[in-house]
Design an enzyme around this catalytic site. Structure first.
Site, PDB file in Angstrom:
ATOM      1  N   ASP A 282       3.308 -12.085  61.002  1.00  0.00           N
ATOM      2  CA  ASP A 282       2.631 -11.518  59.848  1.00  0.00           C
ATOM      3  C   ASP A 282       4.281 -11.002  58.983  1.00  0.00           C
ATOM      4  O   ASP A 282       4.738 -10.918  58.731  1.00  0.00           O
ATOM      5  CB  ASP A 282       1.569 -10.144  60.045  1.00  0.00           C
ATOM      6  CG  ASP A 282       0.752  -9.704  58.969  1.00  0.00           C
ATOM      7  OD1 ASP A 282       0.930 -10.939  58.066  1.00  0.00           O
ATOM      8  OD2 ASP A 282      -0.140  -8.931  59.555  1.00  0.00           O
TER       9      ASP A 282
HETATM   10  C1  BGC Z   1      -1.350  -9.592  55.965  1.00  0.00           C
HETATM   11  C2  BGC Z   1      -2.084 -11.122  56.707  1.00  0.00           C
HETATM   12  C3  BGC Z   1      -1.994 -12.078  55.513  1.00  0.00           C
HETATM   13  C4  BGC Z   1      -0.812 -12.194  54.959  1.00  0.00           C
HETATM   14  C5  BGC Z   1       0.545 -12.726  53.952  1.00  0.00           C
HETATM   15  C6  BGC Z   1       0.206  -9.129  55.481  1.00  0.00           C
HETATM   16  O1  BGC Z   1       0.009  -8.615  55.005  1.00  0.00           O
HETATM   17  O2  BGC Z   1      -1.449  -8.523  57.093  1.00  0.00           O
HETATM   18  O3  BGC Z   1      -3.148 -10.785  57.078  1.00  0.00           O
HETATM   19  O4  BGC Z   1      -1.975 -13.426  55.815  1.00  0.00           O
HETATM   20  O5  BGC Z   1       0.231 -10.854  54.477  1.00  0.00           O
HETATM   21  O6  BGC Z   1      -0.139 -12.812  52.385  1.00  0.00           O
END
Ligand code: BGC
Length: 747
Positions: A282
């Protein structure tokens, strides 16, 4: 020699027809891998974001451009548009090995056409419609140069304080697993590599939805049994549906950050589940292992993440800074690095990017899809299927219900509340704004004008804001209400009150909105309340005192039209809640499939030395699986095909469902099973199957479910999945309170 090999390699991958049947992707990956330097390999594992604020070509950023040109970036996120992705890909094509970039985006519930929030769509219990929504999102995004979406989020959550419940399928494992499958199929279409399909990503692996206190990014701590039984099955369903990637999560699980979790990523996912796709971190979660106190510094974090099986580093820059040195020092085996690189290259081959790196960045396709009318029709269809009718009580001497407002003419209808004319909010969190949103997104006002405007006069007053305690607008709202025959009040959260980092300790209807409803109801005129939100909210006064309540979530581009379809009766509501609605935050976590306790309550107000709160009735405000229709559905008796079955036999459960109302309607017939006595305490009941059926007035249908060993099995302490002999109860009905019951024995 090496230079010659590269020339050959490049020529061969850009020739359209040299591949031949025997030249499998794996072989191509291997031969490419042999040509790569350590630094280029690390580059493939590096994912960076574009500059959000950039308005021109995203390739402005010199440092990033340079990295791409040197082959040090494997993937970009947040670059959108055929032209922009093409211009960045052109830079990647200047790199030594011309390995194309993967473009990723959070295409969560639509791209150009915005669909209802995932949680709202889950309320439809309509797998075809959910798959179609993801299919269209993929078509639109793929035409803008995007290859990979970070969706579906398949996290189960039993806590409506958690802001991200809007992005999932709610609290139930079985429903969540069906939806995970439908969404993966929708995003990935017939085949990865079709230019109307995206790589999907099951996230956040795992247990991110169990954050303590519903506070985003918080710790999760649970038994392995619970993890396997409640939180993992939707991921497994996504895996079975062929999902191309997984994203790990921000949280720790029982003390180990998911990003550095070897058991989850290497043993379970890549081992037991034989997952061959990409595991991406993530955002920044590799580096955050330092904050967790699980890694000493960024280098240690990079090492722990790659050892644990995290293939790609999103935005921590831990891999790009430290992996090469870790390999040189023999702290990380090159084989692990190669495995991660292979997984990423394989997807680039499957997407056909080595044949044509620009095949998704097609401006003509992007243009032609831009105003595709059928996409709007599909958005309206699933939006109306997502709307939950919570209450529709008969009022007045004639005992009529306020809804549907069928054939209403020559009336004055007051539309009150802070959300009547909202535009952007309808798109909800995790969505895109487009320059023409003000004309394209159908507000409630516009939808109501479209449906009722010609035959009635619609009046508007805002009344109050969503938040704050300013009641100065009440007087104007009262004036409008007093002139009207019917009052419709639209209240709720704003769209950005749910979503990532949007956890809330209070999930009561914010501000003075409930007070506005109270004051308007006091005028003695018929009142309908519409509630828009990205989570279950608490609105007890409204629930007790307003005769008609409709939960509309955030429904996307066609929101207003869909709501008007339901209010008018042109569509008979059929949605059922995918999460339990509490009466108070004190009841959270709240879910229907809780374990049997030694002191169960018998009645709703029973609180004397039983599992209960002293200051609250026991039931939720609205149970899981609940939702009304303009029709009435009656259930017959549950009939089972046998009293006893063996482990290899199956059982069928039948029930007659009748539409005794006067509208054609759809009902979600739900089957729940209880394992009465087992070697471990089991839930009071668990959803194991459902069917959505459509019945004409007066029509009856026999609905049949098949129960097999799988539906009767659970995880033991040692994680064996077995069905134990003994008694089982089967409940069938229109919600998790389903009362029709029958029993059988498993030998
Ligand atoms: C989120 C993810 C997301 C990623 C990219 C993160 O903060 O938890 O779900 O895909 O950002 O935007």
């Amino acid at each position: 020699m090496r230079a010659l090999a590269i020339v050959f390699f490049v020529l061969s991958f850009f020739a359209q027809n040299i591949s031949g049947q025997s030249n499998t992707i794996d072989k191509r990956v291997d031969s490419l891998l042999r040509l790569m330097t350590l630094e280029e390999k690390v580059g493939q594992l590096h994912q960076i974001t574009s500059d959000f604020a950039a308005t021109g070509p995203i390739t402005r950023d010199g440092e990033k451009q340079d990295r791409v040109r040197k082959g040090m970036v494997g993937s970009y996120l947040n670059v959108t548009g055929a032209a922009r992705t093409r211009s960045l890909q052109e830079i990647a094509m200047q790199s030594r090995l011309k390995i194309p970039l993967l473009f990723a985006q959070d295409v969560i519930h639509g791209f150009r056409t915005i669909f209802p929030l995932p949680l709202a769509e889950a309320a439809s219990w309509d797998m075809d419609a959910i798959e179609r929504s993801a299919r269209i999102a993929a078509k639109e995004a793929a035409a803008s140069g995007i290859h990979w979406t970070f969706a579906p989020m398949v996290d189960i959550s039993r806590d409506p304080r958690w802001g991200r419940v809007m992005e999932g399928a709610g609290e139930d494992t079985y429903l969540g697993s069906q939806i995970a499958r439908a969404r993966v199929k929708g995003f990935q279409g017939k085949s990865i590599g079709d230019t109307d399909a995206l790589l999907a990503c099951a996230k956040h692996f795992a247990a991110y939805g169990a954050a303590e206190g519903g506070r985003d990014y918080n710790t999760t701590d649970m038994s392995w049994r619970r993890l396997y039984e409640v939180y993992l099955p939707p991921f497994q369903a996504a895996r079975e549906a062929g999902v191309a990637s997984f994203m790990n999560s921000f949280n720790d699980i029982n003390g180990i950050p998911a990003t550095g979790h070897t058991y989850l990523q290497r043993k379970l996912l890549k081992g037991d589940w034989n997952f061959k796709g990409i595991v991406v971190s993530d955002w920044g979660s590799v580096g955050e292992m330092v904050n967790h106190g699980y890694a000493a510094d960024l280098a240690d974090a990079a090492k722990k993440a790659i050892l644990a099986g995290c293939d790609m580093d999103m935005e921590s820059r831990a891999y790009s800074a430290h992996l090469a040195a870790l390999v040189k020092k023999k702290e990380v085996d090159i084989k692990l690095l190669d495995d991660a690189v292979r997984r990423i290259l394989r997807k680039k081959f499957e997407l056909g990017l080595f044949k044509d790196p620009y095949r998704f960045s097609n401006e003509a396709r992007e243009q032609s899809i831009w105003n595709e009318k059928t996409h709007l029709n599909a958005a309206r269809d699933i939006a109306k299927k997502s709307i939950v009718l919570l209450k529709n009580e008969a009022i007045g001497t004639e005992k009529n219900t306020l809804l549907p407002m069928r054939g209403i003419k020559n009336k004055k209808i007051a539309l009150l509340g802070p959300l009547v004319k909202a535009i952007d909010d309808n798109n909800g969190f995790w969505s895109y704004s487009w320059p023409d949103d003000s004309v394209r997104v159908v507000s409630l006002w516009k939808g109501m004008m479209n449906k009722f405007g010609a035959d009635n006069s619609l009046l508007y007053s805002k009344g109050c804001n969503i938040t704050g305690n300013d009641t100065s607008g009440f007087a104007a709202a009262r004036q409008v209400a007093l002139q009207s025959d019917l009052i419709i009040i639209s209240v709720g959260e704003s769209a950005n009150m749910s979503g990532e980092a949007k956890s809330r300790s209070s999930i009561h209807l914010p501000g003075v909105q409930e007070q506005l409803v109270q004051e308007m109801t006091a005028l003695g005129k018929p009142v309908i309340v519409l509630i828009s939100a990205g989570r279950p909210l608490i609105f007890n006064w409204i629930a007790d005192n307003v005769p008609a309540i409709v939960y509309t979530w955030w429904l996307g581009t066609e929101a207003g039209n869909a709501i008007a379809d339901v209010l008018s009766g042109d569509y008979n509501p059929s949605a059922k809640l995918p999460m339990t609605f509490p009466r108070s935050e004190g009841q959270i976590p709240i879910y229907y499939n809780y374990f049997s306790t030694g002191r169960p309550f018998k009645q709703d107000n029973d609180n004397n030395y039983v599992t209960a709160y002293k200051d609250l009735q026991n039931s939720p405000r609205y149970p899981f699986g609940y939702g009304l229709s303009y029709s009435r559905f009656e259930y017959g008796r549950v009939k089972l095909s046998a009293d006893t079955i063996s482990q290899t036999q199956q059982l069928s459960a039948n029930i007659q469902v009748s539409n005794t109302g006067s509208y054609v309607g759809e009902e979600v017939v739900q089957l729940y099973i209880q394992d009465v006595t087992a070697s471990l305490v089991r839930p009071v009941r668990e959803l194991k199957a459902f069917q959505k059926i459509k019945l004409a007035p007066g029509e009856s249908r026999e609905v049949t479910f098949v129960i097999t060993k799988k539906e009767l099995s659970f995880y033991l302490e040692d994680l064996r999945f077995i069905a134990e002999p003994g008694q089982f109860n089967v409940f069938i009905g229109g919600s998790s309170l389903a009362a029709e019951k029958a029993s059988f024995y498993l030998r």
